[in-house]
Write an enzyme that holds these catalytic residues in place. Structure first.
Site, PDB file in Angstrom:
ATOM      1  N   ASP A  31      61.258  74.349  39.401  1.00 24.82           N
ATOM      2  CA  ASP A  31      61.846  74.220  40.789  1.00 24.82           C
ATOM      3  C   ASP A  31      62.826  74.987  41.394  1.00 24.82           C
ATOM      4  O   ASP A  31      63.279  76.019  40.495  1.00 24.82           O
ATOM      5  CB  ASP A  31      62.880  72.821  40.485  1.00 24.82           C
ATOM      6  CG  ASP A  31      63.083  72.241  41.897  1.00 24.82           C
ATOM      7  OD1 ASP A  31      62.812  71.098  42.304  1.00 24.82           O
ATOM      8  OD2 ASP A  31      63.778  72.898  42.917  1.00 24.82           O
ATOM      9  N   ILE A  32      62.463  75.471  42.495  1.00 24.87           N
ATOM     10  CA  ILE A  32      63.240  76.676  43.076  1.00 24.87           C
ATOM     11  C   ILE A  32      64.715  76.639  43.318  1.00 24.87           C
ATOM     12  O   ILE A  32      65.422  77.465  43.292  1.00 24.87           O
ATOM     13  CB  ILE A  32      62.310  76.907  44.448  1.00 24.87           C
ATOM     14  CG1 ILE A  32      62.752  78.237  44.936  1.00 24.87           C
ATOM     15  CG2 ILE A  32      63.268  75.931  45.508  1.00 24.87           C
ATOM     16  CD1 ILE A  32      61.651  78.670  46.157  1.00 24.87           C
ATOM     17  N   ASN A  87      61.173  60.660  43.391  1.00 28.01           N
ATOM     18  CA  ASN A  87      61.910  60.358  44.406  1.00 28.01           C
ATOM     19  C   ASN A  87      60.710  59.845  45.365  1.00 28.01           C
ATOM     20  O   ASN A  87      59.772  60.392  45.810  1.00 28.01           O
ATOM     21  CB  ASN A  87      62.801  61.131  45.309  1.00 28.01           C
ATOM     22  CG  ASN A  87      63.803  61.758  44.278  1.00 28.01           C
ATOM     23  OD1 ASN A  87      64.541  61.175  43.714  1.00 28.01           O
ATOM     24  ND2 ASN A  87      64.097  62.928  44.212  1.00 28.01           N
ATOM     25  N   GLY A  93      64.992  59.685  48.818  1.00 26.63           N
ATOM     26  CA  GLY A  93      65.418  61.139  48.865  1.00 26.63           C
ATOM     27  C   GLY A  93      64.415  62.027  48.819  1.00 26.63           C
ATOM     28  O   GLY A  93      64.537  63.396  48.431  1.00 26.63           O
ATOM     29  N   GLN A  94      63.255  61.759  48.884  1.00 25.52           N
ATOM     30  CA  GLN A  94      61.799  62.448  48.916  1.00 25.52           C
ATOM     31  C   GLN A  94      61.795  63.734  49.917  1.00 25.52           C
ATOM     32  O   GLN A  94      61.831  63.121  51.113  1.00 25.52           O
ATOM     33  CB  GLN A  94      60.660  61.565  48.886  1.00 25.52           C
ATOM     34  CG  GLN A  94      59.282  62.574  48.705  1.00 25.52           C
ATOM     35  CD  GLN A  94      58.081  61.878  48.521  1.00 25.52           C
ATOM     36  OE1 GLN A  94      58.106  60.370  48.670  1.00 25.52           O
ATOM     37  NE2 GLN A  94      57.046  62.463  48.367  1.00 25.52           N
ATOM     38  N   HIS A 100      55.443  63.846  43.144  1.00 30.32           N
ATOM     39  CA  HIS A 100      55.997  64.729  42.266  1.00 30.32           C
ATOM     40  C   HIS A 100      56.846  63.980  41.153  1.00 30.32           C
ATOM     41  O   HIS A 100      57.882  63.276  41.388  1.00 30.32           O
ATOM     42  CB  HIS A 100      56.355  65.979  42.592  1.00 30.32           C
ATOM     43  CG  HIS A 100      57.615  65.830  43.672  1.00 30.32           C
ATOM     44  ND1 HIS A 100      57.347  65.603  45.054  1.00 30.32           N
ATOM     45  CD2 HIS A 100      58.660  65.963  43.593  1.00 30.32           C
ATOM     46  CE1 HIS A 100      58.506  65.575  45.783  1.00 30.32           C
ATOM     47  NE2 HIS A 100      59.292  65.614  44.956  1.00 30.32           N
ATOM     48  N   HIS A 102      60.114  64.914  38.627  1.00 29.35           N
ATOM     49  CA  HIS A 102      60.947  65.828  38.432  1.00 29.35           C
ATOM     50  C   HIS A 102      61.419  65.721  36.588  1.00 29.35           C
ATOM     51  O   HIS A 102      61.612  64.735  36.335  1.00 29.35           O
ATOM     52  CB  HIS A 102      62.302  65.467  38.952  1.00 29.35           C
ATOM     53  CG  HIS A 102      62.280  65.875  40.346  1.00 29.35           C
ATOM     54  ND1 HIS A 102      62.782  67.034  40.818  1.00 29.35           N
ATOM     55  CD2 HIS A 102      61.838  65.023  41.385  1.00 29.35           C
ATOM     56  CE1 HIS A 102      62.712  66.884  42.524  1.00 29.35           C
ATOM     57  NE2 HIS A 102      62.124  65.557  42.443  1.00 29.35           N
TER      58      HIS A 102
END
Ligand code: 5GP
Length: 114
Positions: A31-32, A87, A93-94, A100, A102
């Site tokens: 994740d960035i 999410n 909260g997507q 995807h 996490h």
């Protein structure tokens, strides 16, 4: 085809990402904006907008994402445990409209989630 969202561009390799895993069905990358010492996103290459959009045809694919998470948790040193989060849509909260998972680990996680 690969122009709709940032994750499709990562699949298409038109945007770089730090890859953790790739196979015919999925891609995993760091994740960035990591929320834990280990924060990897596992995404199907198939276009599925949300978890809610998955169908019976995706059963094996969803199982595959979980098993990739197991493999990555081992590779990334998460022997003490980890959290998987998906999410879904607005209340979930997507923020990126491509299913995807996490994989978060490397610290204690709080409950309930925010
Ligand atoms: P969501 O909020 O949709 O469940 O998660 C989207 C995740 O994608 C966020 O944790 C966010 O930091 C991550 N993200 C968004 N854009 C990029 C990007 O361009 N590269 C990477 N590696 N992660 C991204």
């Amino acid at each position: 085809m690969f122009a709709d969202n940032i994750f499709l561009k990562i699949i298409d390799k038109t945007i770089p990402a730090k890859l953790a895993h790739e196979d015919d069905l999925c891609l995993a990358f760091h994740d960035i904006k990591p929320q834990a010492p280990v924060h990897v996103l596992i995404i199907p290459k198939k276009v599925i907008r949300t978890h809610d959009a998955a169908t019976a045809a995706d059963q094996a694919l969803l199982g595959h994402l979980h098993l990739v998470a197991v493999k990555l948790a081992k590779e990334l040193g998460l022997a003490k445990g980890y959290r998987l989060v998906i999410n879904c849509d607005e209340h979930g909260g997507q923020t990126v409209p491509h299913l995807h998972m996490h994989l978060l680990g490397g610290r204690d996680m709080a409950w309930p989630p925010g």
